[in-house]
Design an enzyme around this catalytic site. Structure first.
Site, PDB file in Angstrom:
ATOM      1  N   GLU A  77      37.085  41.949  89.968  1.00  0.00           N
ATOM      2  CA  GLU A  77      37.398  43.073  89.189  1.00  0.00           C
ATOM      3  C   GLU A  77      38.552  43.801  88.901  1.00  0.00           C
ATOM      4  O   GLU A  77      38.814  44.181  90.555  1.00  0.00           O
ATOM      5  CB  GLU A  77      36.768  43.629  88.719  1.00  0.00           C
TER       6      GLU A  77
ATOM      7  N   LYS B   6      39.624  47.380  90.007  1.00  0.00           N
ATOM      8  CA  LYS B   6      38.899  48.828  89.327  1.00  0.00           C
ATOM      9  C   LYS B   6      39.464  50.038  90.376  1.00  0.00           C
ATOM     10  O   LYS B   6      39.020  49.404  91.373  1.00  0.00           O
ATOM     11  CB  LYS B   6      37.331  48.813  89.290  1.00  0.00           C
TER      12      LYS B   6
ATOM     13  N   LYS C 211      39.515  44.447  80.290  1.00  0.00           N
ATOM     14  CA  LYS C 211      38.500  45.359  79.899  1.00  0.00           C
ATOM     15  C   LYS C 211      38.967  46.402  80.055  1.00  0.00           C
ATOM     16  O   LYS C 211      39.012  47.443  80.477  1.00  0.00           O
ATOM     17  CB  LYS C 211      38.011  45.378  81.622  1.00  0.00           C
TER      18      LYS C 211
ATOM     19  N   GLU D 246      29.543  41.783  76.124  1.00  0.00           N
ATOM     20  CA  GLU D 246      28.847  42.621  76.378  1.00  0.00           C
ATOM     21  C   GLU D 246      27.567  43.550  76.459  1.00  0.00           C
ATOM     22  O   GLU D 246      27.803  43.787  74.919  1.00  0.00           O
ATOM     23  CB  GLU D 246      29.527  43.795  77.387  1.00  0.00           C
TER      24      GLU D 246
ATOM     25  N   ASN E 138      25.164  44.189  80.868  1.00  0.00           N
ATOM     26  CA  ASN E 138      25.219  44.473  81.864  1.00  0.00           C
ATOM     27  C   ASN E 138      23.978  44.759  82.182  1.00  0.00           C
ATOM     28  O   ASN E 138      23.435  45.659  81.975  1.00  0.00           O
ATOM     29  CB  ASN E 138      26.332  45.089  80.777  1.00  0.00           C
TER      30      ASN E 138
ATOM     31  N   GLU F  81      27.079  41.337  84.588  1.00  0.00           N
ATOM     32  CA  GLU F  81      28.231  42.403  85.105  1.00  0.00           C
ATOM     33  C   GLU F  81      27.279  43.350  85.685  1.00  0.00           C
ATOM     34  O   GLU F  81      25.937  43.339  85.598  1.00  0.00           O
ATOM     35  CB  GLU F  81      28.555  43.002  83.927  1.00  0.00           C
ATOM     36  N   SER F  82      28.463  43.828  86.784  1.00  0.00           N
ATOM     37  CA  SER F  82      27.927  45.127  87.417  1.00  0.00           C
ATOM     38  C   SER F  82      26.446  45.056  88.354  1.00  0.00           C
ATOM     39  O   SER F  82      25.669  44.162  88.234  1.00  0.00           O
ATOM     40  CB  SER F  82      27.275  46.078  86.096  1.00  0.00           C
TER      41      SER F  82
END
Length: 261
Positions: free
Chosen positions: A54, A56, A116, A165, A186, A216-217
């Protein structure tokens, strides 16, 4: 009101403003609008690492992560590292991103790009297509079942893949439909920002095998990925872990090499 509610209120205002400035016809005239999209779901199925890296700059929970890289440097580094795809944050107010970031990424690499974003309107899906995205993100926490259905159907008509998500069983149950390609769990609660891999583990068995599973995350180690793979996860979205270093591409290379050992 939590941070997610604030973001969505701002996002709806932003979309109304953008619609008044840039007509749909202008988006459809983009050089990328007719471009054949690249399938992220297929790449994840064929990959050993499954990394979606990603871009970010900052986040509401961490403020500035890294402002020192150009988009081109980051995405080229990710592509060279062997990432399956790249997630590009395009929200300006809370994450410091923009649609220009997506455009620059598309001009720089030839792997799948995810826009995103907090998508609440078909207009944003047209923007994604016009700026070179291959897939979009839909967040179940902020959409009704009817909205997920109509937005995912619209994306499919444009040839875009859809990553949905979810964060809990209730969101998953309301969301499952054939117009999705990937379901992402997530590990960060968007309302409290608490992070735990247990969210991915607990929901894994509830996700039908028709969808590519993405975690994710909160993934910061190869061990975390090895922990999640037995649960059927094929994709792993990682942002801060690479972006907080002095060289995001190099960090991604070392990480992916460790997985492939």
């Amino acid at each position: 009101m939590n941070i997610l509610d604030k973001i969505i209120i701002d996002k709806k205002r932003e979309v109304i403003l953008k619609k008044s400035i840039i007509p749909v016809s202008q988006l459809e005239a983009s050089v990328f609008f007719g471009k054949q999209t690249i399938s992220l779901s297929q790449k994840l199925k064929e990959s050993n690492s499954g990394i979606i890296a990603e871009h970010k700059r900052r986040s509401p929970s961490k403020s500035i992560i890294n402002n020192n890289f150009t988009v081109e440097e980051v995405v080229k580094g990710y592509e060279a590292a062997g990432a399956c795809g790249i997630s590009v944050l395009t929200d300006g107010k809370y994450f410091g991103g923009s649609l220009d970031d997506l455009l620059l990424a598309r001009a720089s690499v030839n792997i799948p790009l995810l826009r995103k974003e907090f998508i609440v309107d078909e207009y944003q899906i047209l923007e994604a297509k016009a700026h070179g995205a291959d897939l979009i993100l839909l967040i179940a926490a902020v959409l009704t079942r009817e909205e997920i259905k109509s937005l995912s159907e619209f994306a499919k008509k444009l040839g875009l893949e859809v990553l949905l998500e979810v964060h809990n069983q209730e969101e998953l149950e309301k969301s499952i439909m054939p117009t999705l390609d990937m379901i992402g769990v997530n590990n960060r609660n968007l309302k409290t920002f608490e992070v735990s891999l247990d969210f991915s583990k607990d929901l894994a068995s509830q996700i039908p095998d028709d969808f590519v599973k993405v975690s994710e995350s909160g993934i910061s180690s190869v061990e975390a990925i090895q922990e999640l793979k037995p649960y059927g996860y094929k994709g792993f979205l990682i942002g801060e872990n690479f972006m907080k270093t002095d060289n995001a591409g190099q960090a991604a290379t070392e990480f992916i090499n460790q997985i492939n050992q």
